[in-house]
Design a protein around this motif. Structure first.
Motif, PDB file in Angstrom:
ATOM      1  N   GLU A 118       0.833  -1.206   0.000  1.00  0.00           N
ATOM      2  CA  GLU A 118       0.000   0.000   0.000  1.00  0.00           C
ATOM      3  C   GLU A 118       0.864   1.250   0.000  1.00  0.00           C
ATOM      4  N   GLU A 120       3.917   1.509  -1.176  1.00  0.00           N
ATOM      5  CA  GLU A 120       4.549   1.618  -2.496  1.00  0.00           C
ATOM      6  C   GLU A 120       3.558   2.150  -3.525  1.00  0.00           C
ATOM      7  N   ASN A 121       2.318   1.693  -3.440  1.00  0.00           N
ATOM      8  CA  ASN A 121       1.295   2.189  -4.369  1.00  0.00           C
ATOM      9  C   ASN A 121       1.035   3.680  -4.174  1.00  0.00           C
ATOM     10  N   GLU A 122       1.107   4.146  -2.934  1.00  0.00           N
ATOM     11  CA  GLU A 122       0.929   5.574  -2.664  1.00  0.00           C
ATOM     12  C   GLU A 122       2.034   6.380  -3.324  1.00  0.00           C
ATOM     13  N   LYS A 124       3.560   5.695  -6.019  1.00  0.00           N
ATOM     14  CA  LYS A 124       3.401   5.660  -7.481  1.00  0.00           C
ATOM     15  C   LYS A 124       2.393   6.696  -7.964  1.00  0.00           C
ATOM     16  N   ARG A 125       1.577   7.208  -7.079  1.00  0.00           N
ATOM     17  CA  ARG A 125       0.532   8.165  -7.485  1.00  0.00           C
ATOM     18  C   ARG A 125       1.070   9.539  -7.676  1.00  0.00           C
TER      19      ARG A 125
END
Length: 125
Positions: A118, A120-122, A124-125
Motif C-alpha cells: 500500500e 509503495e502504491n501511494e 506511485k501516485r
C-alpha cells in the motif's frame, strides 16, 4: 564405536552421553580392554531413540521410566505402549498450539507485506 564417534554421529556432547548413561536413560554401555566406552549398534539405537524423543519434548523422567519398563521385560509391554500413547497425545497438543502460533505469525507477516504494498502504491501516485 567410541564416545567421540557417537557424539559426532548424533551431535550430542560427550558429557550428555555420559549423563544419559549415568541416570539410566540409556542402558549401561560396554567397555573395551582399555576401559573406554565401546558403543554397540544397540547402544546407538538407544542414543538415537533418546535424542528423537527429547527433540519431541519428552522429559528425562518419562524416558527413564520407559527405559526402566523396557529393562523389566515383556510383562511391561502394555505399560510402555500406554506411556508412548500419552506422550503422543501431549505432542499432538503441542503441535496444534504451534500450528496456531504459526498461523498467527503468517497473518502478521501478511499484514506487514500488505502495508508495504500500500505504501509503495501511494508513492506511485
Amino acid at each position: 564405536m567410541t564416545i567421540t564417534e557417537v557424539s559426532g554421529k548424533f551431535n550430542i556432547p560427550h558429557d550428555t552421553l555420559r549423563y544419559y548413561e549415568r541416570i539410566g536413560l540409556i542402558p549401561r554401555v560396554g567397555r573395551n580392554k582399555s576401559g573406554n566406552r565401546d558403543y554397540s549398534e544397540d547402544d546407538c539405537r538407544w542414543v538415537e531413540f533418546v535424542k528423537c524423543m527429547r527433540g519431541a519434548g519428552l522429559t528425562i523422567e518419562v524416558l527413564i521410566e520407559y527405559v526402566s519398563l523396557f529393562q523389566q521385560g515383556e510383562n511391561t509391554r502394555d505399560a510402555r505402549k500406554e506411556l508412548l500413547i500419552e506422550q503422543r497425545r501431549l505432542l499432538q497438543e503441542r503441535m496444534n498450539d504451534m500450528q496456531k502460533t504459526l498461523d498467527r505469525l503468517d497473518l502478521k507477516i501478511s499484514r506487514y507485506e500488505q502495508s508495504v504494498l500500500e505504501a509503495e502504491n501511494e508513492l506511485k501516485r
